[in-house]
Design an enzyme around this catalytic site. Structure first.
Site, PDB file in Angstrom:
ATOM      1  N   CYS A   1      20.758 -44.142  39.707  1.00 46.72           N
ATOM      2  CA  CYS A   1      20.859 -43.394  38.459  1.00 46.72           C
ATOM      3  C   CYS A   1      19.634 -43.581  37.579  1.00 46.72           C
ATOM      4  O   CYS A   1      19.715 -44.150  36.481  1.00 46.72           O
ATOM      5  CB  CYS A   1      22.135 -43.812  37.728  1.00 46.72           C
ATOM      6  SG  CYS A   1      23.572 -43.497  38.746  1.00 46.72           S
TER       7      CYS A   1
ATOM      8  N   GLY B   1      -2.742 -59.381  53.168  1.00 49.87           N
ATOM      9  CA  GLY B   1      -1.301 -59.139  53.207  1.00 49.87           C
ATOM     10  C   GLY B   1      -1.055 -57.711  53.658  1.00 49.87           C
ATOM     11  O   GLY B   1      -0.742 -57.432  54.816  1.00 49.87           O
TER      12      GLY B   1
HETATM   13  C1  LIG Z   1      -1.479 -60.367  46.685  1.00 51.61           C
HETATM   14  C2  LIG Z   1      -2.486 -61.375  47.051  1.00 51.61           C
HETATM   15  C3  LIG Z   1      -3.088 -61.340  48.316  1.00 51.61           C
HETATM   16  C4  LIG Z   1      -2.833 -60.242  49.314  1.00 51.61           C
HETATM   17  O1  LIG Z   1      -3.446 -59.058  48.931  1.00 51.61           O
HETATM   18  P1  LIG Z   1      -3.420 -57.785  49.904  1.00 51.61           P
HETATM   19  O2  LIG Z   1      -4.049 -56.696  49.122  1.00 51.61           O
HETATM   20  O3  LIG Z   1      -1.983 -57.509  50.198  1.00 51.61           O
HETATM   21  O4  LIG Z   1      -4.183 -58.123  51.116  1.00 51.61           O
HETATM   22  C5  LIG Z   1      -3.979 -62.338  48.630  1.00 51.61           C
HETATM   23  N1  LIG Z   1      -4.267 -63.350  47.761  1.00 51.61           N
HETATM   24  C6  LIG Z   1      -3.696 -63.415  46.547  1.00 51.61           C
HETATM   25  C7  LIG Z   1      -4.059 -64.528  45.636  1.00 51.61           C
HETATM   26  C8  LIG Z   1      -2.795 -62.442  46.149  1.00 51.61           C
HETATM   27  O5  LIG Z   1      -2.249 -62.498  44.928  1.00 51.61           O
END
Ligand SMILES: *Cc1c(COP(=O)(O)O)cnc(C)c1O
Length: 419
Positions: free
Chosen positions: A343, A274
């Site tokens: 705030c 991600g």
């Molecule tokens: C958050 C998450 C990802 C992505 O992780 P990154 O560090 O953003 O690459 C992938 N798999 C699961 C199950 C996640 O919870």
């Protein structure tokens, strides 16, 4: 690089950020198409021999234009809710490349994902497995399942985003995994196809990945010895990114660890990056509202706040912040806090940063803000969600307009007895 100074003005690809601010206002997230694509292709190239399904973790950035950029590169999606499934499908990601993670999938979500025909459910507990089997049976179906195991590895990342320790809520404990796998093989609504692991986000060292991947590979070998062969291994989220001076693992080392873990296994590979696909492809553009000189501190109060970007205060994250107009040669830098109008003392974007003199109306950007930025936005303090702009070369497009406060208010109503 996608965000560079040209003639003293910060650009997104070929577009001056000042032009985007003039046209679309601030605060605005700006994404670079070229950077999104290049980050995705870096995964594909590093893993070329393993031909993985690269499932973009939508929770990092769920804008349709961003998801569609990856969809057109052939990406899959890692989703954690029915909402994310709908976003992935709407952006053109085929159901056959979607994995559904998360500890709290509801029966309704399971039904919808089964009906859509997703690639796999990453199941995080025995009760979830039983519920999924029941849902699938009632639909005369078998749910394709990966058991998400918790390898009890310390990812060495921030406490709020470490997920692979035994005390975290995620995954099936390693010691229980063989029994849960046996149950999965016996349940009528389940087809056990894979194992998965995800130990946390923003990892900057290889050792925890290696330890977790090795445990996953070993478990797969053990399970293959006692039943039908597993078809896939899912290695979870991607590598960390550079916010300040981190040196994240490079993708070739990361791919090597995966290659080592699957040696001799003959399995397909699933990845769920991600952050590393989107973080460096986005900035948050903001304008200085006021400069306040205290006796102890200098503050630049800008029009972006913790509702737009919560990472600094939630994760104590250090994020880069730059003026859109490059400081003059020899400009005097001095420390200041860059804060929002909300705030709360926790409403800051950067603290004690050496910044050139800033004046009312100047533009600044928070860098590496493409991941867990807009996606975590809220309307706290009745601040409408920020606009989002996608840049490609010299083209720009508004891919989410700034939310309209009148529309937000119009969704609410009085109770009948208040009339
Ligand atoms: C958050 C998450 C990802 C992505 O992780 P990154 O560090 O953003 O690459 C992938 N798999 C699961 C199950 C996640 O919870």
């Amino acid at each position: 690089m996608s965000f560079t100074y040209r003639d003293g003005e910060l650009h997104a690809e070929d577009v001056p950020l000042a032009a985007i601010a003039a046209r679309h206002g601030t605060p605005t997230y700006v994404y670079s198409s070229a950077m999104l694509r290049s980050r995705y292709r870096a995964y594909v190239e590093a893993f070329a021999d393993l031909a993985p399904v690269v499932c973009f973790a939508l929770k990092a950035n769920s804008n349709q234009a961003v998801i569609a950029t990856f969809a057109r590169e052939g990406a899959g999606a890692d989703i954690v809710s029915l909402g994310e499934m709908k976003r992935a499908l709407a952006a053109g990601i085929p159901a056959s490349r979607i994995v559904f993670a998360g500890v709290g999938k509801t029966a309704d979500e399971m039904r919808a994902a089964l009906a859509a025909g997703i690639m796999q459910f990453n199941v995080e507990s025995e009760p979830e497995l039983r519920m999924l089997s029941g849902v699938a049976e009632a639909m005369d179906a078998r749910a394709p399942v990966a058991l998400r195991v918790n390898p009890d590895v310390d990812a060495g990342t921030h406490a709020k985003i470490t997920t692979g320790k035994a005390e975290n809520k995620f995954g099936i404990e390693m010691a229980q995994a063989p029994d849960v796998a046996a149950l999965a093989r016996a349940l009528p609504g389940i087809s056990l196809e894979a194992l998965s692991v995800h130990i946390g986000s923003q990892l900057t060292t290889m050792a925890p990945f290696r330890a977790a991947f090795a445990r996953l590979g070993d478990l797969a070998r053990r399970l293959n010895a006692t039943g039908p062969r597993l078809r896939r291994l899912d290695f979870g989220g991607g590598v960390g990114v550079v916010y300040r001076d981190e040196v994240p693992p490079d993708l070739s080392a990361y791919a090597a660890a995966v290659r080592e873990a699957v040696a001799g296994l003959d399995v397909g590979i699933v990845l769920e990056p991600g952050r590393s696909l989107v973080a460096e492809a986005g900035v948050l553009l903001a304008r200085v509202i006021r400069v306040k000189e205290g006796t102890a501190k200098r503050f630049a109060i800008v029009d972006a706040a913790m509702n737009d970007l919560i990472r600094p205060t939630l994760y104590e994250a250090w994020m880069p912040i730059m003026p859109v107009r490059a400081p003059r040669e020899g400009a005097n830098l001095s420390p200041m806090d860059v804060v929002g109008p909300i705030c709360e003392t926790g409403d800051y974007l950067a603290r004690d940063r050496d910044m050139p003199p800033l004046a009312v109306g100047d533009l600044v950007v928070v860098g590496a803000a493409g991941a867990y930025g807009s996606a975590m936005g809220s309307t706290y303090n009745s601040r409408p969600l920020a606009a989002e702009v996608l840049v490609s070369g010299s083209r720009t497009a508004l891919v989410r307009p700034r939310e309209d406060i009148e529309a937000i208010i119009a969704r609410e109503s009085l109770a009948p007895w208040q009339a």
